[in-house]
Design a protein around this motif. Structure first.
Motif, PDB file in Angstrom:
ATOM      1  N   GLY A   1     -11.011   7.668  -5.361  1.00 32.37           N
ATOM      2  CA  GLY A   1      -9.925   8.831  -5.468  1.00 32.37           C
ATOM      3  C   GLY A   1      -8.643   7.993  -5.481  1.00 32.37           C
ATOM      4  N   GLN A   2      -8.395   6.735  -5.054  1.00 32.34           N
ATOM      5  CA  GLN A   2      -7.137   6.141  -4.808  1.00 32.34           C
ATOM      6  C   GLN A   2      -6.859   5.595  -6.337  1.00 32.34           C
ATOM      7  N   GLN A   3      -5.573   5.195  -6.554  1.00 29.96           N
ATOM      8  CA  GLN A   3      -5.204   4.816  -7.698  1.00 29.96           C
ATOM      9  C   GLN A   3      -4.612   3.272  -7.475  1.00 29.96           C
ATOM     10  N   LEU A   4      -5.233   2.214  -8.384  1.00 30.62           N
ATOM     11  CA  LEU A   4      -4.605   0.969  -8.217  1.00 30.62           C
ATOM     12  C   LEU A   4      -3.607   0.989  -9.210  1.00 30.62           C
ATOM     13  N   VAL A   5      -2.333   0.178  -8.818  1.00 31.98           N
ATOM     14  CA  VAL A   5      -1.393  -0.070  -9.448  1.00 31.98           C
ATOM     15  C   VAL A   5      -1.142  -1.449 -10.043  1.00 31.98           C
TER      16      VAL A   5
ATOM     17  N   ALA B   1     -11.599  -1.139 -10.066  1.00 34.59           N
ATOM     18  CA  ALA B   1     -11.303   0.135  -9.622  1.00 34.59           C
ATOM     19  C   ALA B   1     -12.359   1.230  -9.934  1.00 34.59           C
ATOM     20  N   LEU B   2     -13.017   1.161 -11.068  1.00 32.14           N
ATOM     21  CA  LEU B   2     -13.988   1.785 -11.525  1.00 32.14           C
ATOM     22  C   LEU B   2     -15.236   1.648 -10.738  1.00 32.14           C
ATOM     23  N   ALA B   3     -15.489   0.582 -10.022  1.00 30.89           N
ATOM     24  CA  ALA B   3     -16.787   0.412  -9.233  1.00 30.89           C
ATOM     25  C   ALA B   3     -16.390   1.082  -7.718  1.00 30.89           C
ATOM     26  N   ALA B   4     -15.294   1.375  -7.610  1.00 27.36           N
ATOM     27  CA  ALA B   4     -14.701   1.802  -6.350  1.00 27.36           C
ATOM     28  C   ALA B   4     -14.445   3.540  -6.277  1.00 27.36           C
ATOM     29  N   GLY B   5     -14.618   3.815  -7.618  1.00 25.24           N
ATOM     30  CA  GLY B   5     -14.206   5.314  -7.708  1.00 25.24           C
ATOM     31  C   GLY B   5     -12.801   5.577  -8.010  1.00 25.24           C
ATOM     32  N   ALA B   6     -11.709   4.525  -8.100  1.00 27.44           N
ATOM     33  CA  ALA B   6     -10.542   4.708  -8.143  1.00 27.44           C
ATOM     34  C   ALA B   6     -10.046   4.702  -9.560  1.00 27.44           C
ATOM     35  N   THR B   7      -8.850   4.774  -9.856  1.00 24.30           N
ATOM     36  CA  THR B   7      -8.238   4.802 -11.105  1.00 24.30           C
ATOM     37  C   THR B   7      -7.184   3.565 -11.251  1.00 24.30           C
ATOM     38  N   ILE B   8      -6.803   3.253 -12.381  1.00 25.19           N
ATOM     39  CA  ILE B   8      -5.946   2.202 -12.621  1.00 25.19           C
ATOM     40  C   ILE B   8      -4.835   2.594 -13.387  1.00 25.19           C
ATOM     41  N   VAL B   9      -3.708   1.964 -13.187  1.00 19.80           N
ATOM     42  CA  VAL B   9      -2.409   2.129 -14.102  1.00 19.80           C
ATOM     43  C   VAL B   9      -1.503   0.744 -14.026  1.00 19.80           C
TER      44      VAL B   9
ATOM     45  N   GLU C   1      -9.546  -8.792  -3.171  1.00 13.28           N
ATOM     46  CA  GLU C   1      -9.166  -8.614  -1.788  1.00 13.28           C
ATOM     47  C   GLU C   1      -8.544  -7.153  -1.311  1.00 13.28           C
ATOM     48  N   LEU C   2      -8.253  -6.447  -2.574  1.00 14.23           N
ATOM     49  CA  LEU C   2      -7.711  -5.065  -2.412  1.00 14.23           C
ATOM     50  C   LEU C   2      -8.780  -4.334  -1.731  1.00 14.23           C
TER      51      LEU C   2
ATOM     52  N   VAL D   1       0.957  -1.231   0.133  1.00 16.13           N
ATOM     53  CA  VAL D   1       0.100  -0.049  -0.026  1.00 16.13           C
ATOM     54  C   VAL D   1       0.808   1.240   0.125  1.00 16.13           C
ATOM     55  N   THR D   2       0.731   2.225  -0.707  1.00 17.85           N
ATOM     56  CA  THR D   2       1.139   3.500  -1.118  1.00 17.85           C
ATOM     57  C   THR D   2       0.254   4.642  -0.796  1.00 17.85           C
ATOM     58  N   PRO D   3       0.662   5.813  -0.367  1.00 17.37           N
ATOM     59  CA  PRO D   3      -0.285   6.651  -0.085  1.00 17.37           C
ATOM     60  C   PRO D   3      -1.301   7.052  -1.268  1.00 17.37           C
ATOM     61  N   ALA D   4      -0.865   6.674  -2.410  1.00 13.23           N
ATOM     62  CA  ALA D   4      -1.878   6.844  -3.531  1.00 13.23           C
ATOM     63  C   ALA D   4      -2.658   5.710  -3.717  1.00 13.23           C
ATOM     64  N   GLY D   5      -2.521   4.546  -3.071  1.00 14.10           N
ATOM     65  CA  GLY D   5      -3.226   3.316  -3.226  1.00 14.10           C
ATOM     66  C   GLY D   5      -2.460   2.308  -3.091  1.00 14.10           C
ATOM     67  N   PRO D   6      -3.247   1.033  -3.502  1.00 12.43           N
ATOM     68  CA  PRO D   6      -2.714  -0.202  -3.528  1.00 12.43           C
ATOM     69  C   PRO D   6      -1.801  -0.739  -4.588  1.00 12.43           C
TER      70      PRO D   6
END
Length: 87
Positions: A44-48, A72-80, A38-39, A11-16
């Motif tokens: 607002g977080q970013q999944l990497v 990620a989209l379902a959680a309102g997060a982004t993905i990279v 399980e994540l 886990v980073t400050p930006a997300g998992p």
């Protein structure tokens, strides 16, 4: 032939971050999907997905990336996708 996928999460400050090492194929994709579910993702977080140590990916592996995007989209997060192999 041995099919091996090693999954590490941090886990980073930006997300998992999910690091995938080895082969992502029809035999190992279920493990990757389970790890994604399980994540704990928040809006607002970013999944990497760190693919720097991925040695093989078939079409089933690609569906894992789609599942990660949907998660990620379902959680309102982004993905990279990071460090993806180009060769």
């Amino acid at each position: 032939m041995t099919h091996l996928l090693v999954l590490r999460t941090r886990v980073t400050p930006a997300g998992p971050v999910l690091e995938l090492s080895g082969e992502l194929d029809h035999r190992t994709a279920p493990d990757a999907r389970t790890a994604l579910r399980e994540l704990d993702l928040e809006s607002g977080q970013q999944l990497v997905l760190d693919l720097g140590s991925l040695t093989f990916c078939d079409s089933t592996g690609i569906t894992v990336f789609v599942a990660a995007r949907n998660h990620a989209l379902a959680a309102g997060a982004t993905i990279v996708l990071a460090a993806y192999p180009t060769g």
